[in-house]
Design an enzyme around this catalytic site. Structure first.
Site, PDB file in Angstrom:
ATOM      1  N   ASP A  21      50.331  90.027  -2.794  1.00  0.00           N
ATOM      2  CA  ASP A  21      50.400  91.265  -3.484  1.00  0.00           C
ATOM      3  C   ASP A  21      50.628  90.730  -5.021  1.00  0.00           C
ATOM      4  O   ASP A  21      51.775  90.174  -5.416  1.00  0.00           O
ATOM      5  CB  ASP A  21      52.016  92.039  -3.484  1.00  0.00           C
ATOM      6  N   ASN A  35      42.786 102.617 -15.257  1.00  0.00           N
ATOM      7  CA  ASN A  35      41.119 103.252 -16.267  1.00  0.00           C
ATOM      8  C   ASN A  35      41.066 103.086 -16.828  1.00  0.00           C
ATOM      9  O   ASN A  35      42.212 102.972 -18.029  1.00  0.00           O
ATOM     10  CB  ASN A  35      40.853 104.550 -14.962  1.00  0.00           C
ATOM     11  N   GLY A  43      46.042 102.510  -6.229  1.00  0.00           N
ATOM     12  CA  GLY A  43      45.175 101.032  -5.862  1.00  0.00           C
ATOM     13  C   GLY A  43      46.846  99.986  -6.757  1.00  0.00           C
ATOM     14  O   GLY A  43      47.421 100.591  -6.616  1.00  0.00           O
ATOM     15  N   VAL A  44      45.420  99.350  -7.383  1.00  0.00           N
ATOM     16  CA  VAL A  44      47.160  98.377  -7.590  1.00  0.00           C
ATOM     17  C   VAL A  44      47.276  99.033  -9.301  1.00  0.00           C
ATOM     18  O   VAL A  44      48.634  98.683  -9.536  1.00  0.00           O
ATOM     19  CB  VAL A  44      45.779  97.253  -8.275  1.00  0.00           C
ATOM     20  N   ASP A  45      47.160 100.333  -9.298  1.00  0.00           N
ATOM     21  CA  ASP A  45      46.955 100.894 -11.023  1.00  0.00           C
ATOM     22  C   ASP A  45      48.404 101.198 -11.021  1.00  0.00           C
ATOM     23  O   ASP A  45      49.838 101.246 -11.652  1.00  0.00           O
ATOM     24  CB  ASP A  45      46.431 101.789 -11.291  1.00  0.00           C
ATOM     25  N   SER A 132      37.815  96.603  -9.851  1.00  0.00           N
ATOM     26  CA  SER A 132      36.592  96.614  -9.723  1.00  0.00           C
ATOM     27  C   SER A 132      35.613  97.285  -7.727  1.00  0.00           C
ATOM     28  O   SER A 132      34.959  98.341  -8.072  1.00  0.00           O
ATOM     29  CB  SER A 132      35.296  97.083 -10.360  1.00  0.00           C
ATOM     30  N   THR A 133      36.164  96.756  -7.051  1.00  0.00           N
ATOM     31  CA  THR A 133      35.948  97.102  -6.161  1.00  0.00           C
ATOM     32  C   THR A 133      36.882  97.447  -4.948  1.00  0.00           C
ATOM     33  O   THR A 133      37.042  97.575  -3.462  1.00  0.00           O
ATOM     34  CB  THR A 133      35.748  95.056  -5.054  1.00  0.00           C
ATOM     35  N   GLY A 134      38.020  98.659  -5.717  1.00  0.00           N
ATOM     36  CA  GLY A 134      38.444  99.219  -4.941  1.00  0.00           C
ATOM     37  C   GLY A 134      37.534 100.533  -4.653  1.00  0.00           C
ATOM     38  O   GLY A 134      36.824 101.162  -4.095  1.00  0.00           O
TER      39      GLY A 134
HETATM   40  P1  ADP Z   1      39.404  99.550  -9.005  1.00  0.00           P
HETATM   41  O1  ADP Z   1      39.461 100.738  -9.464  1.00  0.00           O
HETATM   42  O2  ADP Z   1      38.863  98.315 -10.238  1.00  0.00           O
HETATM   43  O3  ADP Z   1      37.834  99.356  -8.223  1.00  0.00           O
HETATM   44  P2  ADP Z   1      41.814  99.468  -7.356  1.00  0.00           P
HETATM   45  O4  ADP Z   1      43.267  98.846  -7.449  1.00  0.00           O
HETATM   46  O5  ADP Z   1      41.496 100.210  -6.294  1.00  0.00           O
HETATM   47  O6  ADP Z   1      40.823  99.469  -8.619  1.00  0.00           O
HETATM   48  O7  ADP Z   1      41.135  98.484  -5.908  1.00  0.00           O
HETATM   49  C1  ADP Z   1      40.919  97.049  -7.016  1.00  0.00           C
HETATM   50  C2  ADP Z   1      41.712  95.603  -6.013  1.00  0.00           C
HETATM   51  O8  ADP Z   1      43.164  95.615  -5.919  1.00  0.00           O
HETATM   52  C3  ADP Z   1      40.872  95.896  -3.976  1.00  0.00           C
HETATM   53  O9  ADP Z   1      40.917  94.968  -3.529  1.00  0.00           O
HETATM   54  C4  ADP Z   1      42.395  96.559  -3.740  1.00  0.00           C
HETATM   55  O10 ADP Z   1      42.833  96.239  -2.584  1.00  0.00           O
HETATM   56  C5  ADP Z   1      43.590  96.007  -4.319  1.00  0.00           C
HETATM   57  N1  ADP Z   1      45.275  95.689  -4.548  1.00  0.00           N
HETATM   58  C6  ADP Z   1      45.662  96.592  -4.581  1.00  0.00           C
HETATM   59  N2  ADP Z   1      46.839  97.114  -4.268  1.00  0.00           N
HETATM   60  C7  ADP Z   1      47.010  96.110  -4.918  1.00  0.00           C
HETATM   61  C8  ADP Z   1      47.711  94.592  -4.976  1.00  0.00           C
HETATM   62  N3  ADP Z   1      49.048  95.446  -4.923  1.00  0.00           N
HETATM   63  N4  ADP Z   1      48.013  93.322  -5.523  1.00  0.00           N
HETATM   64  C9  ADP Z   1      46.915  92.951  -6.271  1.00  0.00           C
HETATM   65  N5  ADP Z   1      45.576  93.662  -5.463  1.00  0.00           N
HETATM   66  C10 ADP Z   1      45.436  94.981  -4.782  1.00  0.00           C
END
Ligand code: ADP
Length: 190
Positions: A21, A35, A43-45, A132-134
Site C-alpha cells: 500500500d 486526475n 483508487g490510489v488518489d 493509469s492501470t486502474g
Molecule cells: P488510474 O486512474 O491512474 O488508473 P487508479 O488509482 O485507478 O489510477 O489505479 C492505479 C493503480 O493503483 C491500480 O493498480 C490500483 O490497484 C492501485 N492502487 C489502488 N490503491 C492503492 C494503494 N493504496 N497503494 C498502491 N496502489 C494502489
C-alpha cells in the site's frame, strides 16, 4: 516475502518492486496517480488523500488556482500531510483510448516528470503506484514495460539525488506482471 521482491541497481540507484500500500511508504515522496482536477478521486488518489489528511487537498487547490488543471503527463508536488512520506508528487497518466492517442508518450512523461521534480527538490527516494492501470484502463503488461523502462532510462541518463525508486503494487496480479517485465528487461541487458 523473499520472492515478493525484485531489485536491480541502475547507475548507483536502487530500483525495486514490492507488493503493498503506497500510503504506508516512508520514501521522501510518494507519487499519486491523480486526475487533472487535482481534487482527489477514487483508487490510489482517494487512498492518499484519506491517509494524508486535508493539507494535501489544500495545497492542490492552491496549485490549481495558480496554474489551472494539471495536464496529462505533467507533475506537481505538495506536502505529504500526515503520511510517512514528506511529499506527494501528483501526476496525471493517460486514459487508455486504444493506444493511438499518444498514450505511450503520456505515460512515459508522467514517470519522467515525476522523477525530474523529485531530483529538482533533492529527494533521495520515491515510490510509484502503477499509473493509469486502474480506472484509466491502460493494459497492465504494456504499462509495466513503459513504467519500468521510463524509470530505468531516467536513472541511466544521469546521476541525480535519487538513490531509490520503489514500485508499490497493490494487488498480486499487478505485482506479478511488473516482476516478469523486470525479469525480461534484466535478461535483455545480459
Ligand atoms: P488510474 O486512474 O491512474 O488508473 P487508479 O488509482 O485507478 O489510477 O489505479 C492505479 C493503480 O493503483 C491500480 O493498480 C490500483 O490497484 C492501485 N492502487 C489502488 N490503491 C492503492 C494503494 N493504496 N497503494 C498502491 N496502489 C494502489
Amino acid at each position: 516475502m523473499g520472492n515478493n521482491l525484485v531489485q536491480i541497481t541502475v547507475n548507483q540507484a536502487k530500483l525495486s518492486i514490492i507488493k503493498g500500500d503506497i500510503t504506508q511508504q516512508a520514501t521522501d515522496a510518494i507519487v499519486n496517480a491523480a486526475n487533472s482536477s487535482l481534487m482527489g478521486g477514487g483508487g490510489v488518489d482517494g487512498a492518499i488523500h484519506r491517509a494524508g489528511g486535508p493539507a494535501i487537498l489544500e495545497e492542490c487547490k492552491q496549485i490549481v488556482a495558480r496554474q489551472g488543471r494539471l495536464p496529462t503527463g505533467k507533475a506537481v508536488m505538495t506536502t505529504g500531510g500526515n503520511l510517512k512520506a514528506k511529499h506527494v508528487i501528483h501526476t496525471v497518466g493517460p486514459i487508455w483510448h486504444g493506444g493511438g492517442k499518444g498514450e505511450v508518450e503520456s505515460l512515459e512523461s508522467a514517470y519522467r516528470e515525476s522523477l525530474k521534480l523529485a531530483a529538482e527538490n533533492d529527494l533521495a527516494s520515491v515510490s510509484f503506484p502503477s499509473i493509469s492501470t486502474g480506472a484509466y484502463g491502460y493494459p497492465i503488461e504494456q504499462a509495466s514495460r513503459i513504467a519500468l523502462g521510463s524509470v530505468i532510462s531516467f536513472l541511466r541518463e544521469s546521476v541525480t539525488s535519487i538513490k531509490e525508486v520503489v514500485f508499490v503494487l497493490f494487488d498480486s496480479r499487478t505485482f506479478d506482471i511488473y516482476a516478469s517485465a523486470l525479469q525480461k528487461i534484466v535478461a535483455k541487458k545480459e
